[in-house]
Design a protein around this motif. Sequence first.
Motif, PDB file in Angstrom:
ATOM      1  N   LEU A 192     -11.869 -36.304  84.456  1.00 31.67           N
ATOM      2  CA  LEU A 192     -13.217 -36.103  83.933  1.00 31.67           C
ATOM      3  C   LEU A 192     -13.184 -35.924  82.418  1.00 31.67           C
ATOM      4  O   LEU A 192     -14.209 -36.003  81.751  1.00 31.67           O
TER       5      LEU A 192
ATOM      6  N   ARG B 156     -14.666 -46.226  81.138  1.00 30.24           N
ATOM      7  CA  ARG B 156     -14.857 -47.030  82.345  1.00 30.24           C
ATOM      8  C   ARG B 156     -13.640 -46.934  83.268  1.00 30.24           C
ATOM      9  O   ARG B 156     -13.779 -46.778  84.491  1.00 30.24           O
TER      10      ARG B 156
ATOM     11  N   ALA C 233     -13.643 -43.700  85.082  1.00 28.16           N
ATOM     12  CA  ALA C 233     -14.576 -43.707  86.208  1.00 28.16           C
ATOM     13  C   ALA C 233     -13.915 -44.363  87.420  1.00 28.16           C
ATOM     14  O   ALA C 233     -14.025 -43.871  88.552  1.00 28.16           O
ATOM     15  N   ASP C 234     -13.210 -45.454  87.178  1.00 27.50           N
ATOM     16  CA  ASP C 234     -12.554 -46.144  88.296  1.00 27.50           C
ATOM     17  C   ASP C 234     -11.409 -45.321  88.872  1.00 27.50           C
ATOM     18  O   ASP C 234     -11.173 -45.331  90.081  1.00 27.50           O
TER      19      ASP C 234
ATOM     20  N   ARG D 194     -11.316 -42.011  88.963  1.00 19.85           N
ATOM     21  CA  ARG D 194     -11.975 -40.974  89.771  1.00 19.85           C
ATOM     22  C   ARG D 194     -12.394 -41.554  91.113  1.00 19.85           C
ATOM     23  O   ARG D 194     -12.275 -40.926  92.153  1.00 19.85           O
ATOM     24  N   ASN D 195     -12.882 -42.775  91.053  1.00 23.23           N
ATOM     25  CA  ASN D 195     -13.388 -43.404  92.264  1.00 23.23           C
ATOM     26  C   ASN D 195     -12.276 -43.711  93.265  1.00 23.23           C
ATOM     27  O   ASN D 195     -12.455 -43.555  94.465  1.00 23.23           O
TER      28      ASN D 195
ATOM     29  N   PHE E 272     -13.080 -35.242  94.995  1.00 27.33           N
ATOM     30  CA  PHE E 272     -13.475 -33.901  94.524  1.00 27.33           C
ATOM     31  C   PHE E 272     -14.107 -33.070  95.633  1.00 27.33           C
ATOM     32  O   PHE E 272     -14.931 -33.564  96.403  1.00 27.33           O
TER      33      PHE E 272
ATOM     34  N   PRO F 201     -19.124 -42.807  97.189  1.00 23.10           N
ATOM     35  CA  PRO F 201     -17.958 -43.349  96.470  1.00 23.10           C
ATOM     36  C   PRO F 201     -17.705 -44.815  96.803  1.00 23.10           C
ATOM     37  O   PRO F 201     -17.278 -45.587  95.950  1.00 23.10           O
TER      38      PRO F 201
ATOM     39  N   TYR G 232     -19.959 -47.142  94.703  1.00 20.10           N
ATOM     40  CA  TYR G 232     -19.487 -47.410  93.346  1.00 20.10           C
ATOM     41  C   TYR G 232     -18.201 -48.232  93.350  1.00 20.10           C
ATOM     42  O   TYR G 232     -17.797 -48.757  92.339  1.00 20.10           O
TER      43      TYR G 232
END
Lengths: 394, 228
Positions: B54, B75, B78-79, B81-82, B87, B107, B110
């Motif tokens: 994050l 970007r 973000a990927d 995390r995905n 979390f 999830p 996205y």
Amino acid sequence: MIITKFLQSLKMAISSILSNKIRMFLTMLGMIIGVASVVLLIGLSDGSQKEINDSLSSMGTDLITVQIRNRSASRVVSPSDIMEFYNDNRDILVNISPYIGGSTTAKVGTTNESTTLECVDASFADIRGLDLDYGRFITEDEVKNRQNVAVVGTYIQQEFFDGQNPIGQQIKLNGIVYEIVGVLEETGDSTKTSADNKVIIPYTTARKILSASTPSTYYIQAASDEAVDVAVNTLKNYFNSMLGKNQATVTSQKQIMEVIDEVMGMLSALLGGIAGISLVVAGIGIMNIMLVSVTERTREIGIRKAIGARRGDILLQFLIESVIISCMGGLIGLLLAIGIGNAAAKLVEALNFVATQASITLAFSFAVIVGVFFGLYPAQKASKLNPIEALRFE
Amino acid sequence: MIVIENMYKIYKIGDIEVKALNNVSLTIEDREFVAIVGPSGSGKSTLMNMIGCLDVPTSGKYYIDGQEVSKMSDRALADMRNRKIGFIFQQFNLLPKLTAEENVQLPMIYRGVPAGERHRLALEALDRVGLSDRTHHKPKELSGGQQQRVAIARALVGKPSILLADEPTGALDSKSGAEVMNMMQQLHKEGHTIILITHDNHIAEQAPRIVRIQDGEISYDSKGGGNA
Ligand SMILES: Nc1ncnc2c1ncn2[C@@H]1O[C@H](COP(=O)(O)OP(=O)(O)O)[C@@H](O)[C@H]1O
Ligand SMILES: [Mg+2]
């Protein structure tokens, strides 16, 4: 994959709009009013333009008029000169008629009535597209032989003959006896002041009634709409060489219509532009609500980002929302305008309404552009939120 | 596998520098269950934000499964995390307007997974946390413990390498808390890597490995034989 994401953003935007119906409707209202006023004003202006154009083109778009000024008596163009010129230019000109206008006193029995007098050739009926209720128009032979024949308007028919068929009856014009051979179709409302109060006679007999009996006006019909411009130039050159510069005015119906089109086009653009301002105001309203919405949903944005939403995903979600609001507002506004416009045109006779494809496309695409433009800033703000701070937001 | 090398996170407020992370190095193998403990303000959340992609460190290096995260773009983070992180938050952080199933699907949305597949995976994940009969419930129609289980299903659904739980029992009563901890144990047995952040020593003791953090520094690591 992009389609999956797009559909999902669309679904999210719709459910977000549905969960806030009243707020979204109020936001949309600006767009509804904006689009409705653009389409309505352009439609009313286009409507009157169409009305004017229709009535002008019913007179014939291939019509040319020549007006000769009679300043120098030294150089004149006689009707026979013009006939010669006409015969030399048969490829671009199909009809020609001299025209002497005036007024006279018509008398049948003991009834007197002042009326408009038009002294013309046989081809005048074709040039002006005149239709007859009774009888026929004056003929070439009658013109050549200077015969006293007359075609009358419906007012004359009403006043002197009680609306009966007057063919073969006699009418005195300034004391000269004419035989009625035809009655024109009604063009106005058959009143004294309308265009139906008139008498048409051969121009060759004009001198019997009027003092000025040399034609200074000619009505000419071009071979086609395309030939009009060539014909106008040829006529101008001819009269310039015969009379000297600017002694004759050559005007075509086409030119007049072009000028009217231009003026009305400007009017409609002006009205549309003024109404367009309300679309901008509507856009600012959308931006305002979207900014509120972004703040309210900060935590949601944080969660989505933590789960793996990219900036683009968040941007798209909010952008679609404002575009949907604008599009729906635009659509409702459009229907509203078409409804109001047609109703108004029905109720008020002077009003005419046409929703052209151009004005619809213009208003609608402008609504979408406004939606994107004013939705972009809030959407960008949402997409740039720091996920850590957004998650902490209460 | 997670590898953190000499990580610093420094916040500057005016002239004052706060070293929220001060030269932290930490390696967490696959299938480990690690509890990170420490008093308030010690830097736990900062460390979690780093591990969870994050935030980016002021300096130092961070690798997940060999990929260097510390230099990634917004970007790419973000990927990460995905795909790599699941979390589990203290406040559950479910979206209130979505049903349990829709929350679990997020999830996958996205990641661009098609709807049919998403539906199947979401039901599977909800089944694993024992909520197959609550798929159409909204969060407010569920108890705290159930909400946290939906959140766990959401964390699980994308089959991430790491489950990152920040005080997952903090907002629950002791019974629901125990349930959630049991589930953590269960997931660990099934082969998930679990990082649990807590200030509660009793909770931490349930993890095979405990890492203690104080003033931004690792002061104790049970794996390293007592010191880092
Ligand atoms: N965004 C921030 N700006 C400034 N200082 C911060 C910020 N986030 C955390 N800190 C500071 O970093 C230190 C560690 O905070 P944090 O990681 O939240 O601790 P914990 O989660 O262990 O309570 C604290 O001193 C805190 O004040
Ligand atoms: Mg904390």
